[in-house]
Design an enzyme around this catalytic site. Structure first.
Site, PDB file in Angstrom:
ATOM      1  CE  LYS A  54      27.456 -43.831  25.736  1.00 42.25           C
ATOM      2  NZ  LYS A  54      28.535 -43.650  24.463  1.00 42.25           N
ATOM      3  CD  GLN A  98      31.959 -43.259  23.863  1.00 42.20           C
ATOM      4  OE1 GLN A  98      30.988 -44.011  23.836  1.00 42.20           O
ATOM      5  NE2 GLN A  98      31.883 -42.112  24.567  1.00 42.20           N
ATOM      6  CG  ASP A 121      26.036 -43.468  18.774  1.00 39.59           C
ATOM      7  OD1 ASP A 121      25.410 -43.044  19.684  1.00 39.59           O
ATOM      8  OD2 ASP A 121      27.271 -43.708  18.753  1.00 39.59           O
TER       9      ASP A 121
HETATM   10  N1  GUN Z   1      30.983 -39.587  22.507  1.00 37.24           N
HETATM   11  C1  GUN Z   1      30.033 -38.572  22.902  1.00 37.24           C
HETATM   12  N2  GUN Z   1      28.588 -38.762  23.079  1.00 37.24           N
HETATM   13  C2  GUN Z   1      28.670 -39.873  22.048  1.00 37.24           C
HETATM   14  C3  GUN Z   1      27.421 -40.539  21.747  1.00 37.24           C
HETATM   15  O1  GUN Z   1      26.599 -39.971  21.687  1.00 37.24           O
HETATM   16  N3  GUN Z   1      27.889 -41.593  20.632  1.00 37.24           N
HETATM   17  C4  GUN Z   1      29.073 -42.137  20.405  1.00 37.24           C
HETATM   18  N4  GUN Z   1      29.184 -42.995  19.596  1.00 37.24           N
HETATM   19  N5  GUN Z   1      30.251 -41.387  21.036  1.00 37.24           N
HETATM   20  C5  GUN Z   1      29.955 -40.277  21.832  1.00 37.24           C
END
Ligand code: GUN
Length: 285
Positions: A54, A98, A121
């Protein structure tokens, strides 16, 4: 017959190109780049890898990103304090915590503590509510990316029977809301569904987010259906999805590959959400 391959890389590349122009415009207008702050609690290798990806993706399109690492054993108060600090920091446009969070931490409590105007998100209740109400808000990245793919390849949605395998808050549920908004007839399937295979076979559009490698085979797919594979698993050093691609590709009209399908779109939509939040915050001032 072999299906059309709905590659996500092209869609992601084109969108990232547009986002880099928007990021440059933001920098010109406001004297700084849009900024995403990512919170990583613990040291789960997969989460570390995703968070690293990311950060790199942000840099490539000209976004600032800051990573905050907390130890797995950190107190609940320390996590909530960090989120509060980021909520109040005027330089921060988007916040992502995350998931999954390790051990005792309540994901719900932490996610709901994020300012909905910085919720990169799209998992805050306010954004969930907006999505289900059909109003403007931030949308979860994976299903939003799937919609981009379906639109890019001009897959008809109106009146189509969409079946979603999986009911998570991150993928299945928001996917249903997005498809409903586009006038599909939507069915949810999950681990307790009776005769899952029969339900899947009724789909014009089958979205598979089951978390089981190669679970969906040829007998699960109606001839001419569009199949979207959200899974990603490393099996014998190969990355495969929830769909048994070699058999389903002969049955479907169109299918997303793994790797190179939904995957490249998820982080791209995170970048898109961050840019959108940055402009919205700057304009609100
Ligand atoms: N863990 C796996 N996919 C995601 C996501 O799209 N957002 C977040 N915050 N954690 C994740």
């Amino acid at each position: 017959m072999s299906a059309e391959i709905l590659g996500g890389k092209r869609v992601a590349d084109e969108l990232r190109h547009r986002l880099s122009k928007q990021a440059a415009k933001f920098l010109r207008c406001y004297g700084r780049a849009p900024r995403l702050d990512v919170v990583l609690v613990g040291d789960d290798p997969a989460s570390k890898l995703y968070v690293g990806m990311k950060g790199k993706a942000c840099a490539k399109v000209g976004l600032d990103s800051v990573q905050h690492n907390l130890k797995a054993g950190v107190s609940r108060a320390a996590v909530l304090d960090l989120v509060k600090k980021l909520n109040q920091d005027k330089r921060v446009d988007g916040i992502l915590v995350q998931l999954p969070l390790p051990g005792k931490h309540s994901e719900e409590e932490v996610i709901q503590s994020i300012d909905p105007g910085k919720d990169a998100d799209g998992l805050h209740y306010l954004n969930t509510g907006r999505l289900w109400s059909g109003s403007e808000g931030t949308m979860p990245c994976t299903p939003a990316g799937i919609m981009e793919i379906l639109d890019y390849y001009k897959c008809e949605l109106k009146g189509k029977r969409a079946v979603i395998i999986g009911r998570s808050n991150i993928v299945g549920k928001p996917m249903a809301a997005m498809l409903l908004r586009r006038h599909a007839t939507v069915t949810f399937c999950h681990t307790r569904t009776v005769d899952l295979k029969k339900e899947a076979r009724s789909a014009d559009l089958l979205i598979v987010a089951a978390g089981q490698p190669a679970m969906v085979g040829k007998g699960w797919v109606k001839r001419g259906a569009v199949v979207v594979d959200v899974g990603s698993h490393k099996v014998n050093d190969k990355v495969i999805g929830d769909v048994d691609f070699p058999s389903v590709v002969k049955q479907a009209k169109a299918i997303t590959p793994v790797p190179g399908g939904v995957g490249p779109m998820t982080i791209t939509m995170l970048l898109a959400n961050t840019v959108k939040l940055a402009f919205a915050r700057a304009k609100a001032k």
